[in-house]
Design an enzyme around this catalytic site. Structure first.
Site, mmCIF file in Angstrom:
data_model
loop_
_atom_site.group_PDB
_atom_site.id
_atom_site.type_symbol
_atom_site.label_atom_id
_atom_site.label_comp_id
_atom_site.label_asym_id
_atom_site.label_seq_id
_atom_site.Cartn_x
_atom_site.Cartn_y
_atom_site.Cartn_z
ATOM 1 N N ARG A 124 -28.973 0.108 23.308
ATOM 2 C CA ARG A 124 -28.607 1.003 22.192
ATOM 3 C C ARG A 124 -28.929 0.411 20.823
ATOM 4 N NH1 ARG A 124 -24.285 1.641 25.734
ATOM 5 N NH2 ARG A 124 -24.451 3.586 26.893
ATOM 6 N N LYS B 214 -40.810 3.549 10.885
ATOM 7 C CA LYS B 214 -41.263 4.542 11.870
ATOM 8 C C LYS B 214 -41.692 3.781 13.108
ATOM 9 C CE LYS B 214 -42.966 8.514 9.235
ATOM 10 N NZ LYS B 214 -44.172 9.294 8.876
ATOM 11 N N GLU C 21 -56.064 2.716 3.612
ATOM 12 C CA GLU C 21 -54.653 2.967 3.260
ATOM 13 C C GLU C 21 -54.303 2.304 1.919
ATOM 14 O OE1 GLU C 21 -52.882 5.088 4.985
ATOM 15 O OE2 GLU C 21 -53.849 5.131 6.950
ATOM 16 N N LYS D 72 -45.193 1.661 -0.925
ATOM 17 C CA LYS D 72 -44.634 2.268 0.290
ATOM 18 C C LYS D 72 -43.111 2.121 0.293
ATOM 19 C CE LYS D 72 -44.710 3.278 5.046
ATOM 20 N NZ LYS D 72 -45.336 3.329 6.319
ATOM 21 N N GLU E 175 -38.509 11.195 5.785
ATOM 22 C CA GLU E 175 -39.591 12.158 5.527
ATOM 23 C C GLU E 175 -39.108 13.596 5.467
ATOM 24 O OE1 GLU E 175 -43.385 11.147 7.347
ATOM 25 O OE2 GLU E 175 -44.033 13.218 7.136
ATOM 26 N N ARG F 123 -41.791 11.409 1.309
ATOM 27 C CA ARG F 123 -42.549 10.506 2.183
ATOM 28 C C ARG F 123 -43.828 11.156 2.708
ATOM 29 N NH1 ARG F 123 -40.113 6.111 6.525
ATOM 30 N NH2 ARG F 123 -42.129 5.393 7.275
ATOM 31 N N ASN G 251 -49.130 10.929 3.674
ATOM 32 C CA ASN G 251 -50.102 11.558 4.574
ATOM 33 C C ASN G 251 -51.333 12.058 3.832
ATOM 34 O OD1 ASN G 251 -48.473 11.172 6.835
ATOM 35 N ND2 ASN G 251 -47.281 13.005 6.353
ATOM 36 N N HIS H 39 -54.647 12.615 5.533
ATOM 37 C CA HIS H 39 -54.400 12.527 6.967
ATOM 38 C C HIS H 39 -54.601 13.853 7.711
ATOM 39 C CE1 HIS H 39 -52.995 8.607 5.900
ATOM 40 N NE2 HIS H 39 -52.527 8.327 7.101
ATOM 41 N N HIS I 29 -56.903 13.575 10.674
ATOM 42 C CA HIS I 29 -56.509 13.777 12.073
ATOM 43 C C HIS I 29 -57.460 14.732 12.775
ATOM 44 C CE1 HIS I 29 -52.094 12.359 11.373
ATOM 45 N NE2 HIS I 29 -52.887 11.370 11.720
ATOM 46 N N HIS J 174 -58.655 5.141 12.789
ATOM 47 C CA HIS J 174 -57.768 6.011 12.020
ATOM 48 C C HIS J 174 -58.076 5.913 10.513
ATOM 49 C CE1 HIS J 174 -54.083 7.988 10.752
ATOM 50 N NE2 HIS J 174 -53.770 6.924 10.038
HETATM 51 P P1 NAD Z 1 -54.027 -2.177 16.549
HETATM 52 O O1 NAD Z 1 -52.634 -2.583 16.577
HETATM 53 O O2 NAD Z 1 -54.607 -1.525 17.745
HETATM 54 O O3 NAD Z 1 -54.922 -3.439 16.149
HETATM 55 C C1 NAD Z 1 -56.321 -3.302 16.085
HETATM 56 C C2 NAD Z 1 -57.014 -4.377 16.921
HETATM 57 O O4 NAD Z 1 -56.965 -5.616 16.205
HETATM 58 C C3 NAD Z 1 -56.357 -4.644 18.262
HETATM 59 O O5 NAD Z 1 -57.343 -4.863 19.224
HETATM 60 C C4 NAD Z 1 -55.558 -5.906 18.004
HETATM 61 O O6 NAD Z 1 -55.304 -6.663 19.164
HETATM 62 C C5 NAD Z 1 -56.454 -6.637 17.068
HETATM 63 N N1 NAD Z 1 -55.831 -7.618 16.188
HETATM 64 C C6 NAD Z 1 -54.618 -7.552 15.610
HETATM 65 N N2 NAD Z 1 -54.473 -8.555 14.742
HETATM 66 C C7 NAD Z 1 -55.601 -9.288 14.786
HETATM 67 C C8 NAD Z 1 -56.049 -10.446 14.108
HETATM 68 N N3 NAD Z 1 -55.328 -11.018 13.156
HETATM 69 N N4 NAD Z 1 -57.263 -10.945 14.427
HETATM 70 C C9 NAD Z 1 -58.047 -10.332 15.358
HETATM 71 N N5 NAD Z 1 -57.689 -9.221 16.009
HETATM 72 C C10 NAD Z 1 -56.472 -8.710 15.721
HETATM 73 O O7 NAD Z 1 -54.322 -1.147 15.334
HETATM 74 P P2 NAD Z 1 -53.704 -1.031 13.865
HETATM 75 O O8 NAD Z 1 -54.764 -0.366 13.086
HETATM 76 O O9 NAD Z 1 -53.125 -2.295 13.383
HETATM 77 O O10 NAD Z 1 -52.483 -0.016 14.072
HETATM 78 C C11 NAD Z 1 -52.699 1.306 14.513
HETATM 79 C C12 NAD Z 1 -51.386 1.864 15.000
HETATM 80 O O11 NAD Z 1 -50.469 1.895 13.919
HETATM 81 C C13 NAD Z 1 -51.477 3.286 15.534
HETATM 82 O O12 NAD Z 1 -50.811 3.358 16.759
HETATM 83 C C14 NAD Z 1 -50.749 4.107 14.488
HETATM 84 O O13 NAD Z 1 -50.107 5.251 15.037
HETATM 85 C C15 NAD Z 1 -49.762 3.126 13.959
HETATM 86 N N6 NAD Z 1 -49.272 3.421 12.606
HETATM 87 C C16 NAD Z 1 -47.928 3.431 12.428
HETATM 88 C C17 NAD Z 1 -47.423 3.665 11.173
HETATM 89 C C18 NAD Z 1 -45.942 3.597 10.961
HETATM 90 O O14 NAD Z 1 -45.478 3.946 9.868
HETATM 91 N N7 NAD Z 1 -45.186 3.150 11.936
HETATM 92 C C19 NAD Z 1 -48.265 3.880 10.090
HETATM 93 C C20 NAD Z 1 -49.635 3.860 10.303
HETATM 94 C C21 NAD Z 1 -50.135 3.617 11.584
HETATM 95 N N1 GLY Z 2 -47.556 6.081 7.604
HETATM 96 C C1 GLY Z 2 -46.774 7.096 7.024
HETATM 97 C C2 GLY Z 2 -45.319 6.764 6.903
HETATM 98 O O1 GLY Z 2 -44.889 5.666 7.151
HETATM 99 O O2 GLY Z 2 -44.564 7.606 6.550
#
Ligand code: NAD
Ligand code: GLY
Length: 364
Positions: A122, A144, A186, A228, A238, A242, A246, A249, A253, A266
Site C-alpha cells: 500500500r 506520474k 522536452e 516543471k 493535471e 499541468r 503536453n 504532444h 502522439h 517520443h
Molecule cells: P528509456 O527509459 O527507455 O531509456 C532509453 C534507453 O537508454 C534505454 O535503452 C535505457 O536502458 C538506456 N539508458 C538509460 N540511461 C542510459 C545511460 N546513462 N547510458 C546509456 N544508456 C542509457 O527511455 P526514456 O526516454 O528515458 O523514457 C521514456 C519513458 O518515460 C516512456 O515510458 C514515457 O512514457 C515515460 N515518461 C514519463 C513521464 C512522467 O511524467 N512520468 C514523462 C515523460 C515520459
Molecule cells: N510529462 C508530462 C507531465 O508530467 O505532466
C-alpha cells in the site's frame, strides 16, 4: 558542482539534486531525505552494466542494505508482467514497509519503479536516479508513475511523489546521441511554453550542450526541472495547468501511433508536434512567422526532425481523435503565445486548421 531545488507540495515536498559526478553522493542524499536504510535498486541490464556496481558500492559504503532487481530494457517491458517480476523480487527479499525503492535508469525504469512503490504494501518510499536526459528533465519530477496496457500507453498508474530526485549529468556521457536529442526536445519545450530567456539561452548554449559540457548541462537540466516543478506545484494532478506540459504532444502522439511505436523516439515525435503547434499558433495569430522559424531552427540544430512524416491529413486527424487529450470530442491544443508563454484552446474545426498548416510543412 551541486545545485539543489525543491518541489513544494506541502507534506509531499522533496529535493532535486543536480550536478556532475554526484552519484558518489547518493547515500548522503538519501540519508538527508530520511530514506529507508533497506533499499531495492530497480534497474535494467544496460544501465546496471554502466553504473550499477559503482552505485551499489556507494550505498554499501554508507552501510545501507541495498540489493538489485533487474528488469528487461525497453518500453515494450513497461507492463504488468515486469511489475509482477518486481513484486516477486521484493517479496522474496522480504522487503517490508520500512524499505524503499530506488529507480536507476531512464523514464521506463522510473515510471515502473514509482508505480511499484505506490502499490507495494500500500505504498513505500522511492527515489529517482534518472540516467537519460528525458528522465532528468521530465519523467523523474512530478510523480506520474505507471505502466502500459496492450490497448494504450500509461493507462495504469498513480500520482505518487518520490522522496528524492538525484540527477548526475555525467551519466549522459554514455547515452546514445539519439536519446540525448530526444531529451532536448522536452528541454526546448520548457523554453517555448514558459521562459523566453531560457529559450534564447538554449540557442546560445547549444554548442556546449551538444558537446556535453557539464556547466551547460547542469544549467539546462536545472531550469527545466524548475519550470516543471513550478507547474506541478500549481496543479499536481493535471486538472488544468499541468496540461501545458503536453505542448507538441497531441500531434506528436499521432506521429508515434502512425509510424509505429519504436520507429520514432517520443522526443522526436514531440519535436515535430511542436513545429506543427507553432504553425497552428501562427495561423491563429498567436505568434509570428519568425517565432515559428526560430523554434524550428533550434529543434533542428539539436538533430531533431521537424517535418511530419508523409501520412494523410485524415490519418493524422483519426490518430489525434484517439488521443486522451480529446475531451468530449473536442480537440484541446496547447498553443504558444509568441515564445515563452502558452495557452490551451479548444479547436472546433481541427480539419481546417491542420489542413491549413500540414501541406506547407510537408513541402519542406
Ligand atoms: P528509456 O527509459 O527507455 O531509456 C532509453 C534507453 O537508454 C534505454 O535503452 C535505457 O536502458 C538506456 N539508458 C538509460 N540511461 C542510459 C545511460 N546513462 N547510458 C546509456 N544508456 C542509457 O527511455 P526514456 O526516454 O528515458 O523514457 C521514456 C519513458 O518515460 C516512456 O515510458 C514515457 O512514457 C515515460 N515518461 C514519463 C513521464 C512522467 O511524467 N512520468 C514523462 C515523460 C515520459
Ligand atoms: N510529462 C508530462 C507531465 O508530467 O505532466
Amino acid at each position: 558542482m551541486l545545485e539543489k531545488l525543491t518541489v513544494g507540495l506541502c507534506e509531499r515536498s522533496y529535493p532535486i539534486w543536480i550536478g556532475d559526478g554526484i552519484l558518489d553522493r547518493a547515500a548522503e542524499a538519501l540519508e538527508e531525505a530520511g530514506f529507508p536504510r533497506t533499499i531495492a535498486v530497480i534497474s535494467n541490464p544496460t544501465v546496471h552494466a554502466l553504473y550499477g556496481q559503482h552505485f551499489l558500492d556507494v550505498l554499501h559504503g554508507a552501510n545501507l542494505k541495498a540489493s538489485v532487481i533487474l528488469v528487461p530494457d525497453g518500453e515494450e517491458h513497461k507492463n504488468l508482467d515486469t511489475l509482477k517480476t518486481i513484486y516477486d523480487g521484493l517479496i522474496e527479499k522480504g522487503l517490508d514497509r520500512s524499505s524503499g525503492l530506488v529507480a536507476l535508469g531512464g523514464g521506463v525504469i522510473g515510471d515502473i519503479t514509482g508505480f511499484a512503490a505506490a502499490t507495494y504494501l500500500r505504498g513505500i518510499p522511492y527515489a529517482q536516479f534518472p540516467t537519460t536526459l528525458l528522465s532528468q528533465v521530465d519523467s523523474s519530477v512530478g510523480g506520474k508513475t505507471g505502466v502500459n496496457h496492450p490497448l494504450g500507453k500509461n493507462l495504469i498508474g498513480a500520482f505518487y511523489q518520490p522522496l528524492h530526485v538525484h540527477i548526475d549529468v555525467n551519466t549522459l556521457s554514455t547515452l546514445p546521441r539519439r536519446e540525448f536529442a530526444a531529451g532536448m526536445a522536452e528541454v526546448v519545450k520548457y523554453g517555448i511554453i514558459r521562459d523566453r530567456s531560457f529559450f534564447d539561452w538554449l540557442s546560445a548554449a547549444r554548442g556546449g550542450l551538444q558537446s556535453l559540457e557539464c556547466d551547460a548541462l547542469v544549467q539546462a537540466v536545472k531550469r527545466s526541472c524548475q519550470i516543471k516543478a513550478n507547474v506541478v506545484e500549481n496543479d499536481e494532478k493535471e486538472s488544468s495547468l499541468r496540461a501545458i506540459l503536453n505542448y507538441g504532444h497531441t500531434f506528436g502522439h499521432a506521429v508515434e501511433t502512425l509510424s509505429g511505436y519504436g520507429e520514432v523516439r517520443h522526443g522526436e515525435a514531440v519535436a515535430i508536434g511542436m513545429v506543427v503547434a507553432a504553425m497552428i499558433s501562427r495561423e491563429l495569430g498567436l505568434c509570428s512567422r519568425d517565432d515559428v522559424a526560430v523554434i524550428r531552427d533550434l529543434l533542428a540544430s539539436f538533430n531533431l526532425p521537424v517535418n511530419p512524416p508523409a501520412f494523410s491529413l485524415d490519418a493524422f486527424l483519426a490518430a489525434m481523435g484517439r488521443d486522451k487529450k480529446v475531451k468530449a470530442g473536442v480537440l484541446r491544443l496547447v498553443l504558444n503565445r509568441g515564445i515563452g508563454d502558452c495557452l490551451i484552446r479548444e479547436v472546433a474545426d481541427p480539419e481546417a486548421l491542420f489542413g491549413a498548416v500540414l501541406p506547407s510543412l510537408s513541402q519542406k
